[in-house]
Design a protein around this motif. Sequence first.
Motif, PDB file in Angstrom:
ATOM      1  N   ASP A  44      13.995  -2.977   1.828  1.00 50.40           N
ATOM      2  CA  ASP A  44      15.530  -2.347   1.595  1.00 50.40           C
ATOM      3  C   ASP A  44      16.541  -2.477   2.465  1.00 50.40           C
ATOM      4  O   ASP A  44      16.124  -3.648   3.215  1.00 50.40           O
ATOM      5  N   GLN A  45      17.962  -2.335   2.543  1.00 50.67           N
ATOM      6  CA  GLN A  45      18.894  -2.449   2.816  1.00 50.67           C
ATOM      7  C   GLN A  45      18.853  -2.027   4.446  1.00 50.67           C
ATOM      8  O   GLN A  45      19.685  -2.376   5.003  1.00 50.67           O
ATOM      9  N   ASP A  46      18.073  -1.365   5.071  1.00 49.47           N
ATOM     10  CA  ASP A  46      17.862  -0.961   5.989  1.00 49.47           C
ATOM     11  C   ASP A  46      17.116  -2.418   6.538  1.00 49.47           C
ATOM     12  O   ASP A  46      17.297  -2.121   7.803  1.00 49.47           O
ATOM     13  N   GLY A  47      16.498  -3.359   6.294  1.00 52.20           N
ATOM     14  CA  GLY A  47      16.391  -4.880   6.952  1.00 52.20           C
ATOM     15  C   GLY A  47      15.062  -4.953   7.434  1.00 52.20           C
ATOM     16  O   GLY A  47      14.652  -5.483   8.026  1.00 52.20           O
ATOM     17  N   ASP A  48      14.189  -3.278   7.309  1.00 49.90           N
ATOM     18  CA  ASP A  48      12.549  -3.225   7.919  1.00 49.90           C
ATOM     19  C   ASP A  48      11.915  -2.827   6.988  1.00 49.90           C
ATOM     20  O   ASP A  48      10.360  -2.900   6.898  1.00 49.90           O
ATOM     21  N   THR A  49      12.156  -1.495   5.902  1.00 52.10           N
ATOM     22  CA  THR A  49      11.471  -0.946   5.507  1.00 52.10           C
ATOM     23  C   THR A  49      10.810  -2.032   4.094  1.00 52.10           C
ATOM     24  O   THR A  49      11.763  -2.405   3.134  1.00 52.10           O
ATOM     25  N   LEU A  50       9.638  -2.275   3.926  1.00 50.03           N
ATOM     26  CA  LEU A  50       8.975  -3.158   2.799  1.00 50.03           C
ATOM     27  C   LEU A  50       8.452  -2.037   1.913  1.00 50.03           C
ATOM     28  O   LEU A  50       7.721  -1.346   1.977  1.00 50.03           O
ATOM     29  N   PHE A  51       8.288  -2.522   0.343  1.00 46.99           N
ATOM     30  CA  PHE A  51       6.757  -2.151  -0.312  1.00 46.99           C
ATOM     31  C   PHE A  51       6.704  -2.821  -0.883  1.00 46.99           C
ATOM     32  O   PHE A  51       6.997  -3.617  -1.135  1.00 46.99           O
ATOM     33  N   GLY A  52       5.298  -2.559  -1.070  1.00 41.89           N
ATOM     34  CA  GLY A  52       4.301  -3.516  -1.337  1.00 41.89           C
ATOM     35  C   GLY A  52       3.441  -2.394  -1.417  1.00 41.89           C
ATOM     36  O   GLY A  52       2.960  -1.486  -1.060  1.00 41.89           O
ATOM     37  N   LEU A  53       2.061  -3.419  -1.360  1.00 41.60           N
ATOM     38  CA  LEU A  53       0.767  -3.091  -1.856  1.00 41.60           C
ATOM     39  C   LEU A  53      -0.310  -3.572  -0.006  1.00 41.60           C
ATOM     40  O   LEU A  53       0.236  -4.760   0.364  1.00 41.60           O
ATOM     41  N   ALA A  54      -0.814  -2.491  -0.052  1.00 44.65           N
ATOM     42  CA  ALA A  54      -1.246  -2.245   2.088  1.00 44.65           C
ATOM     43  C   ALA A  54      -2.620  -2.597   2.006  1.00 44.65           C
ATOM     44  O   ALA A  54      -2.789  -1.747   1.396  1.00 44.65           O
ATOM     45  N   ASP A  55      -3.036  -3.547   2.324  1.00 42.20           N
ATOM     46  CA  ASP A  55      -4.333  -3.311   2.286  1.00 42.20           C
ATOM     47  C   ASP A  55      -5.247  -3.664   4.197  1.00 42.20           C
ATOM     48  O   ASP A  55      -4.728  -4.918   4.549  1.00 42.20           O
ATOM     49  N   LEU A  56      -5.276  -2.492   5.145  1.00 45.89           N
ATOM     50  CA  LEU A  56      -5.669  -2.572   5.923  1.00 45.89           C
ATOM     51  C   LEU A  56      -7.278  -2.504   6.824  1.00 45.89           C
ATOM     52  O   LEU A  56      -7.948  -2.660   7.488  1.00 45.89           O
ATOM     53  N   GLY A  57      -7.909  -3.326   5.390  1.00 48.42           N
ATOM     54  CA  GLY A  57      -9.447  -4.123   5.662  1.00 48.42           C
ATOM     55  C   GLY A  57     -10.828  -2.906   5.416  1.00 48.42           C
ATOM     56  O   GLY A  57     -11.708  -2.934   6.258  1.00 48.42           O
ATOM     57  N   ILE A  58      -9.800  -1.322   4.492  1.00 49.41           N
ATOM     58  CA  ILE A  58     -10.836  -0.390   4.562  1.00 49.41           C
ATOM     59  C   ILE A  58     -11.267   0.371   3.873  1.00 49.41           C
ATOM     60  O   ILE A  58     -12.083   1.226   3.424  1.00 49.41           O
ATOM     61  N   GLY A  59     -11.367  -0.457   2.416  1.00 49.79           N
ATOM     62  CA  GLY A  59     -11.579  -0.330   1.574  1.00 49.79           C
ATOM     63  C   GLY A  59     -10.905   0.416   0.365  1.00 49.79           C
ATOM     64  O   GLY A  59     -11.291   0.707  -1.046  1.00 49.79           O
ATOM     65  N   CYS A  60      -9.521   0.146   0.362  1.00 52.98           N
ATOM     66  CA  CYS A  60      -8.670   1.396   0.033  1.00 52.98           C
ATOM     67  C   CYS A  60      -6.943   0.679  -0.542  1.00 52.98           C
ATOM     68  O   CYS A  60      -6.154   1.680   0.571  1.00 52.98           O
ATOM     69  N   PRO A  61      -6.765  -0.292  -0.601  1.00 49.85           N
ATOM     70  CA  PRO A  61      -5.799  -0.693  -0.820  1.00 49.85           C
ATOM     71  C   PRO A  61      -5.100   0.237  -1.024  1.00 49.85           C
ATOM     72  O   PRO A  61      -5.040   0.648  -2.339  1.00 49.85           O
ATOM     73  N   GLU A  62      -3.535   0.572  -0.711  1.00 43.51           N
ATOM     74  CA  GLU A  62      -2.628   1.220  -1.145  1.00 43.51           C
ATOM     75  C   GLU A  62      -0.856   0.881  -1.693  1.00 43.51           C
ATOM     76  O   GLU A  62      -0.517  -0.603  -0.996  1.00 43.51           O
TER      77      GLU A  62
END
Length: 125
Positions: A44-62
């Motif tokens: 994002d233009q704020d230079g901090d907010t990313l968009f994508g796929l996140a997986d915290l290692g608990i079996g449910c990528p979002e």
Amino acid sequence: MILLTDDLRDRLLANGLQPDTDHVPVVKFFNPMGAATWLATELDQDGDTLFGLADLGIGCPELGVFRLSELASLRLPFGLGIERDILFEAAHPLSVYADAAHQVGSIMGGIGLLTKADGFRRGDR
């Protein structure tokens, strides 16, 4: 480690200006001591907010947003932090990674599945 080079930041920002596009991931972040993995396609233009796929290692990528500042602030044992995979080169749009990750329950498992399928299509065995 610097999580984003100027080139990566520029590519992510450019993608962020093109909403509703199935971008190819630009960068992969990972926890060197665990299973957490993030694929980012947009910044994002704020230079901090990313968009994508996140997986915290608990079996449910979002699919969703996460903050670069939060990734950078994570402190792991032995003085480690979240790292950028400097060898990562995406071969597919984010939706393909998301579908594969949902099938097997993790981004890394999904990447393995896609790598195997890509090799099969090329004739590698």
